[in-house]
Design a protein around this motif. Structure first.
Motif, PDB file in Angstrom:
ATOM      1  N   VAL A   1      28.026  50.062 -23.181  1.00 11.92           N
ATOM      2  CA  VAL A   1      28.318  49.623 -24.548  1.00 11.92           C
ATOM      3  C   VAL A   1      27.024  49.568 -25.365  1.00 11.92           C
ATOM      4  O   VAL A   1      26.986  49.999 -26.522  1.00 11.92           O
ATOM      5  N   GLY A   2      25.964  49.060 -24.765  1.00 15.09           N
ATOM      6  CA  GLY A   2      24.661  49.020 -25.447  1.00 15.09           C
ATOM      7  C   GLY A   2      24.180  50.409 -25.824  1.00 15.09           C
ATOM      8  O   GLY A   2      23.691  50.639 -26.929  1.00 15.09           O
ATOM      9  N   PHE A   3      24.353  51.372 -24.904  1.00 16.41           N
ATOM     10  CA  PHE A   3      23.949  52.746 -25.171  1.00 16.41           C
ATOM     11  C   PHE A   3      24.758  53.338 -26.325  1.00 16.41           C
ATOM     12  O   PHE A   3      24.222  54.030 -27.189  1.00 16.41           O
ATOM     13  N   LEU A   4      26.047  53.055 -26.363  1.00 14.26           N
ATOM     14  CA  LEU A   4      26.904  53.561 -27.441  1.00 14.26           C
ATOM     15  C   LEU A   4      26.519  52.979 -28.799  1.00 14.26           C
ATOM     16  O   LEU A   4      26.775  53.586 -29.830  1.00 14.26           O
ATOM     17  N   CYS A   5      25.890  51.821 -28.827  1.00 13.54           N
ATOM     18  CA  CYS A   5      25.468  51.186 -30.084  1.00 13.54           C
ATOM     19  C   CYS A   5      24.122  51.712 -30.585  1.00 13.54           C
ATOM     20  O   CYS A   5      23.771  51.483 -31.743  1.00 13.54           O
ATOM     21  N   LEU A   6      23.371  52.404 -29.755  1.00 13.80           N
ATOM     22  CA  LEU A   6      22.050  52.888 -30.150  1.00 13.80           C
ATOM     23  C   LEU A   6      22.110  53.861 -31.322  1.00 13.80           C
ATOM     24  O   LEU A   6      21.364  53.715 -32.296  1.00 13.80           O
ATOM     25  N   ALA A   7      22.946  54.870 -31.243  1.00 18.99           N
ATOM     26  CA  ALA A   7      22.996  55.887 -32.299  1.00 18.99           C
ATOM     27  C   ALA A   7      23.403  55.286 -33.651  1.00 18.99           C
ATOM     28  O   ALA A   7      22.704  55.488 -34.646  1.00 18.99           O
TER      29      ALA A   7
END
Length: 185
Positions: free
Chosen positions: A17-23
C-alpha cells in the motif's frame, strides 16, 4: 469469525500500500518541488523537466527599459506606474518595481473593475499617465478611449524595435503598446 493476518503478510500488505502511494504522492508534490506558482494550477513530472513554471502569475519577465522610461516620464504625483487590462500583465511589473499598476479589467481582464468616468478622472488628476495594452486585452470602453485619445509611445523609446513591442508577459510572448494618456478629455 475474524481471521488475523499473520505478521509477515501484514508487513507485505503495508509495504504494498505504501508503494502504491509513492507515485500519486510524488505527482502531488511536483508543484512544490519545481517552485510552480501558476495562475492556472498544474501538477505532474513535466514541471520538473522544464525547471519550474514560466507562466505563473507574476513570474513573467519585464521590460526593464520600459520601467526606466516610465519612471523618468511619470512624475512625482503619479500613483500608478501604468494601467493595463489584467493582472497577468501587471504582476511582474509590480513585483519588480514594488509600485502600483492599475488593472482595469481585474484578474483576467474581463471584469469592469473601474468605470470610464472614474478612470478619466484619475487621468485628469495625474494619477495615471500611461496605459500598456497587451495583445490579450479586451475591447472595453476604457481601452477604446485610450486608443482614441491616447498617444502611442514609439517602442524604440522604451526598448522596443517597432510601434508594437514584443514583451514577455506572464502569459508568454505577447505584443504590447504603450500609450501616453491625455491630461484632459
Amino acid at each position: 469469525m475474524m481471521t488475523l493476518i499473520p505478521a509477515k503478510e501484514r508487513l507485505f500488505l503495508t509495504l504494498g500500500v505504501g508503494f502504491l502511494c509513492l507515485a500519486p504522492g510524488f505527482w502531488a508534490l511536483t508543484p512544490t518541488i519545481s517552485g510552480e506558482s501558476a495562475a492556472v494550477p498544474t501538477t505532474g513530472p513535466s514541471l520538473l523537466s522544464r525547471g519550474g513554471a514560466a507562466t505563473g502569475l507574476g513570474t513573467g519577465t519585464v521590460n526593464t527599459q520600459l520601467i526606466k522610461y516610465l519612471k523618468q516620464h511619470n512624475g512625482k504625483s503619479t500613483t500608478y506606474l501604468f494601467a493595463t487590462t489584467d493582472s497577468n500583465t501587471a504582476a511582474p511589473y509590480i513585483i519588480k518595481t514594488g509600485q502600483a499598476v492599475m488593472t482595469i479589467g481585474g484578474y483576467n481582464g474581463t471584469d469592469n473593475a473601474i468605470s470610464l468616468k472614474k478612470f478619466k478622472q484619475l487621468v485628469k488628476d495625474g494619477k495615471v499617465k500611461y496605459f500598456y495594452i497587451s495583445s490579450h486585452t479586451n475591447n472595453n470602453a476604457i481601452v477604446k478611449w485610450v486608443k482614441k485619445y491616447g498617444t502611442k509611445v514609439k517602442a524604440s523609446a522604451y526598448g522596443g524595435t517597432s510601434e508594437t513591442a514584443n514583451d514577455m508577459g506572464a502569459m508568454g510572448s505577447t505584443s504590447a503598446t504603450l500609450y501616453r494618456l491625455p491630461s484632459s478629455n
